[in-house]
Motif scaffolding. Structure first.
Motif, PDB file in Angstrom:
ATOM      1  N   ARG A  25      -2.083  23.365  17.263  1.00  0.00           N
ATOM      2  CA  ARG A  25      -2.073  24.161  18.490  1.00  0.00           C
ATOM      3  C   ARG A  25      -0.648  24.650  18.732  1.00  0.00           C
ATOM      4  N   PHE A  26      -0.505  25.940  18.992  1.00  0.00           N
ATOM      5  CA  PHE A  26       0.806  26.548  19.206  1.00  0.00           C
ATOM      6  C   PHE A  26       0.914  27.112  20.618  1.00  0.00           C
ATOM      7  N   CYS A  27       2.044  26.860  21.253  1.00  0.00           N
ATOM      8  CA  CYS A  27       2.449  27.601  22.445  1.00  0.00           C
ATOM      9  C   CYS A  27       3.650  28.439  22.035  1.00  0.00           C
ATOM     10  N   VAL A  28       3.473  29.750  22.012  1.00  0.00           N
ATOM     11  CA  VAL A  28       4.544  30.644  21.560  1.00  0.00           C
ATOM     12  C   VAL A  28       5.041  31.444  22.763  1.00  0.00           C
ATOM     13  N   VAL A  29       6.351  31.408  22.976  1.00  0.00           N
ATOM     14  CA  VAL A  29       6.969  32.011  24.149  1.00  0.00           C
ATOM     15  C   VAL A  29       7.979  33.065  23.709  1.00  0.00           C
ATOM     16  N   ARG A  30       7.871  34.245  24.289  1.00  0.00           N
ATOM     17  CA  ARG A  30       8.940  35.224  24.092  1.00  0.00           C
ATOM     18  C   ARG A  30      10.128  34.794  24.946  1.00  0.00           C
ATOM     19  N   HIS A  31      11.340  35.000  24.444  1.00  0.00           N
ATOM     20  CA  HIS A  31      12.547  34.639  25.187  1.00  0.00           C
ATOM     21  C   HIS A  31      12.581  35.322  26.564  1.00  0.00           C
ATOM     22  N   GLY A  32      13.404  34.788  27.447  1.00  0.00           N
ATOM     23  CA  GLY A  32      13.606  35.409  28.748  1.00  0.00           C
ATOM     24  C   GLY A  32      14.308  36.755  28.629  1.00  0.00           C
ATOM     25  N   VAL A  92       2.662  22.393  18.985  1.00  0.00           N
ATOM     26  CA  VAL A  92       4.007  22.848  18.651  1.00  0.00           C
ATOM     27  C   VAL A  92       4.433  23.975  19.589  1.00  0.00           C
ATOM     28  N   LEU A  93       5.644  23.896  20.074  1.00  0.00           N
ATOM     29  CA  LEU A  93       6.257  24.967  20.853  1.00  0.00           C
ATOM     30  C   LEU A  93       7.096  25.835  19.922  1.00  0.00           C
TER      31      LEU A  93
END
Length: 213
Positions: free
Chosen positions: A6-13, A148-149
């Protein structure tokens, strides 16, 4: 692969160049005040979420966002393979400036021509897509059954969405990629799947200034 990752993918601020609609690519631009606030808001939302591992692009706008989210609980491993697409001579230019200085190349950029080169040794879209696919497959293989982040960039998320949805590289983008929003995906034996996309309720107003490429 038998165990779902499982992935949590975040675009940078947000950065100052995001606000100016200026193409960043591999240029190492820091977060602005809004970006730091977004990173803190995302960190607060994920404070109770347990991650088994964390990864980030080595560019500081992503690394600083990851550091805010992870706090002292988990160190995010920086990987160059998670960088934004290299935009060659477009880097540092606004969209209007790139169109004026390199009209033919910008036409291919807007059209998402997969194999069109960038002036100034930028990455072809096909090469960028393969780099991102390989980077995420490598992470998935290393973390069977785990959560995973990953903190990266708008272009990275564009490729991930297409990988999971089957949307071609040259198709116009019809999904949002806001700064600091959460994007949840799974990698299992059947491939990539999107569980939730562009979760930005914790952020208020967000920016999605990305072009169609």
């Amino acid at each position: 692969m038998t165990d779902t990752v499982r992935f949590c993918v975040v675009r940078h601020g947000e950065t100052g160049w995001n606000a100016e609609h200026r193409l960043q690519g591999h240029t190492d631009i820091p977060l602005n005040d809004t970006g730091h606030a977004q990173a803190r808001a995302t960190a607060a939302l994920l404070a109770r979420q347990r991650f088994d591992a964390a990864y980030t692009s080595d560019l500081r706008r992503a690394a600083d966002t990851a550091r805010a989210i992870c706090g002292e609980q988990l160190a995010a491993e920086a990987r160059q393979a998670l960088r934004e697409r290299h935009y060659g001579a477009f880097q540092g230019l606004t969209h209007a400036e790139a169109r004026a200085r390199h009209p033919e190349a910008f036409r291919h950029f807007e059209a998402r021509t997969p194999d069109a080169p960038f002036p100034g040794n930028g990455e072809r879209l096909t090469d960028f897509a393969e780099r991102i696919r390989t980077a995420f497959e490598d992470i998935a293989r290393a973390h069977p059954g785990q959560t995973v982040l990953v903190v990266a960039h708008g272009g990275v998320l564009d490729i991930l969405h297409r990988l999971a949805s089957g949307r071609p590289l040259d198709a116009p983008r019809d999904f949002r990629i806001p700064n600091a929003a959460l994007n949840w995906l799974r990698r299992d034996a059947h491939g990539w799947h999107i569980d939730r996309w562009a979760d930005e309720g914790h952020l208020g107003a967000t920016r999605d200034e990305l072009p169609n490429a």
